[in-house]
Design an enzyme around this catalytic site. Structure first.
Site, PDB file in Angstrom:
ATOM      1  N   SER A 144       0.850  -1.190   0.000  1.00 24.27           N
ATOM      2  CA  SER A 144       0.000   0.000   0.000  1.00 24.27           C
ATOM      3  C   SER A 144       0.884   1.237   0.000  1.00 24.27           C
ATOM      4  O   SER A 144       2.041   1.189   0.435  1.00 24.27           O
ATOM      5  CB  SER A 144      -0.896   0.023   1.247  1.00 24.27           C
ATOM      6  OG  SER A 144      -1.538   1.276   1.407  1.00 24.27           O
ATOM      7  N   TYR A 157      -1.935  -0.775  10.178  1.00 18.60           N
ATOM      8  CA  TYR A 157      -1.984  -1.106   8.754  1.00 18.60           C
ATOM      9  C   TYR A 157      -0.710  -0.633   8.058  1.00 18.60           C
ATOM     10  O   TYR A 157      -0.111  -1.379   7.269  1.00 18.60           O
ATOM     11  CB  TYR A 157      -3.216  -0.446   8.132  1.00 18.60           C
ATOM     12  CG  TYR A 157      -3.401  -0.693   6.655  1.00 18.60           C
ATOM     13  CD1 TYR A 157      -3.962  -1.889   6.198  1.00 18.60           C
ATOM     14  CD2 TYR A 157      -3.063   0.267   5.716  1.00 18.60           C
ATOM     15  CE1 TYR A 157      -4.164  -2.119   4.845  1.00 18.60           C
ATOM     16  CE2 TYR A 157      -3.256   0.049   4.357  1.00 18.60           C
ATOM     17  CZ  TYR A 157      -3.805  -1.144   3.928  1.00 18.60           C
ATOM     18  OH  TYR A 157      -4.001  -1.363   2.576  1.00 18.60           O
ATOM     19  N   SER A 160       2.215  -2.846   8.999  1.00 19.67           N
ATOM     20  CA  SER A 160       2.086  -4.164   8.368  1.00 19.67           C
ATOM     21  C   SER A 160       2.480  -4.100   6.904  1.00 19.67           C
ATOM     22  O   SER A 160       3.193  -4.985   6.396  1.00 19.67           O
ATOM     23  CB  SER A 160       0.646  -4.672   8.501  1.00 19.67           C
ATOM     24  OG  SER A 160       0.290  -4.871   9.844  1.00 19.67           O
ATOM     25  N   LYS A 161       2.037  -3.069   6.218  1.00 16.03           N
ATOM     26  CA  LYS A 161       2.347  -2.949   4.793  1.00 16.03           C
ATOM     27  C   LYS A 161       3.822  -2.603   4.568  1.00 16.03           C
ATOM     28  O   LYS A 161       4.420  -3.023   3.561  1.00 16.03           O
ATOM     29  CB  LYS A 161       1.435  -1.911   4.141  1.00 16.03           C
ATOM     30  CG  LYS A 161      -0.024  -2.347   4.077  1.00 16.03           C
ATOM     31  CD  LYS A 161      -0.204  -3.645   3.315  1.00 16.03           C
ATOM     32  CE  LYS A 161      -1.667  -4.015   3.123  1.00 16.03           C
ATOM     33  NZ  LYS A 161      -1.853  -5.267   2.350  1.00 16.03           N
ATOM     34  N   ILE A 190      -8.226   2.836  -3.778  1.00 20.77           N
ATOM     35  CA  ILE A 190      -8.846   2.156  -4.911  1.00 20.77           C
ATOM     36  C   ILE A 190     -10.326   1.906  -4.630  1.00 20.77           C
ATOM     37  O   ILE A 190     -10.730   1.698  -3.481  1.00 20.77           O
ATOM     38  CB  ILE A 190      -8.117   0.822  -5.195  1.00 20.77           C
ATOM     39  CG1 ILE A 190      -6.609   1.078  -5.390  1.00 20.77           C
ATOM     40  CG2 ILE A 190      -8.713   0.124  -6.415  1.00 20.77           C
ATOM     41  CD1 ILE A 190      -6.263   2.026  -6.507  1.00 20.77           C
TER      42      ILE A 190
END
Length: 266
Positions: A144, A157, A160-161, A190
């Site tokens: 991401s 998040y 993690s990415k 997206i």
């Protein structure tokens, strides 16, 4: 353009909607046999039916990437149905715990990392033996923009990415000599069910509709997305499928950003 992957076999996780579903669709168009998987069996069955592929070209097996036994069973079912795979696309993920750092507890962190970092680890580990036996392989992990440009209200998040990018680079160094190329794709905002939920929540909080929520989000939170719209999942899937192809035979250990310029640096 002939991508040179007709007859190959792929597994796509997170394929009941969004980027995963569109990736499966494009791979099928290239003559690839595809195994789609996601946690929700009912949604997965519906999504597979919508792909409208020949029965011997498309298989659907539900699995939960947070459960090592479930992922191992997925690998066994895949092997029984199609033999060894050539392509692995890891798209399954969640937004996870949201809020400022001091508002997120251990459980919020653990549950997000469990899906968004350890999930891909489990999936790659389960399918790597098959990829190694083939001597030709492609692994594409969905990261991401948040991996490189973290946002303060979703740090689990983001972390993690960022881990996915490190995992990608490490895997690419380990297995390229065996013919397995590993790359990441980093989308930004997206048009998927995940961002629909985000925008519906924003609309509820602001007393507006989804369209206005998207517009204000772009203006206030994603000012460098120069196209001023959400990306479409097939715009990401096109890059993913290129990286799965013979045309990407000299691409390894990199991160392709599909983000309308959202990450402000080069």
């Amino acid at each position: 353009m002939d991508l040179g992957i007709e007859g190959r076999v792929a597994v796509v996780t997170g394929a009941d909607s969004g980027i995963g579903w569109h990736t499966a669709r494009l791979l099928l168009q290239e003559g690839v046999t595809v195994v789609v998987t996601d946690r929700d069996e009912e949604a997965l069955t519906k999504a597979a039916a919508e792909l409208d592929a020949a029965p011997d070209k498309l298989f659907a097996f539900a699995a939960d990437v947070t459960d090592a036994d479930s992922v191992a069973e997925l690998a066994e079912k895949t092997s029984a149905a199609v033999g060894d795979i050539d392509i692995l696309v890891q798209s399954a993920g969640v937004t996870g715990a949201q809020g400022l750092f001091h508002e997120i507890d251990d459980e919020g962190w653990a549950s997000t990392v469990e899906t968004d970092l350890l999930g891909p680890v489990r999936v790659v580990r389960a399918f790597l033996p098959a990829l190694r036996r083939g001597g030709w392989g492609r692994i594409v992990l969905l990261a991401s923009e948040d991996a490189e440009q973290p946002y303060v209200d979703e740090l689990p998040y983001c972390a993690s990415k960022a881990g996915i990018l490190s995992l990608t680079k490490g895997l690419s160094k380990t297995y390229a000599s065996e013919g397995i190329l590993v790359n990441a794709v980093s989308p930004a905002f997206i048009h998927t069910p995940m961002t629909d939920k985000m925008m519906d929540k924003r609309a509820d909080e602001r007393g507006t509709d989804r369209d206005e929520a998207i517009e204000t989000f772009l203006d206030e939170e994603r000012p460098f997305m120069e196209l001023k719209r959400r990306g479409e999942p097939d715009e990401v899937a096109s890059v993913v499928v290129f990286l799965c192809s013979e045309r990407a035979s000299f691409v390894n250990g990199t991160n392709y950003r599909v983000d309308s310029g959202s990450v402000a640096t080069i």
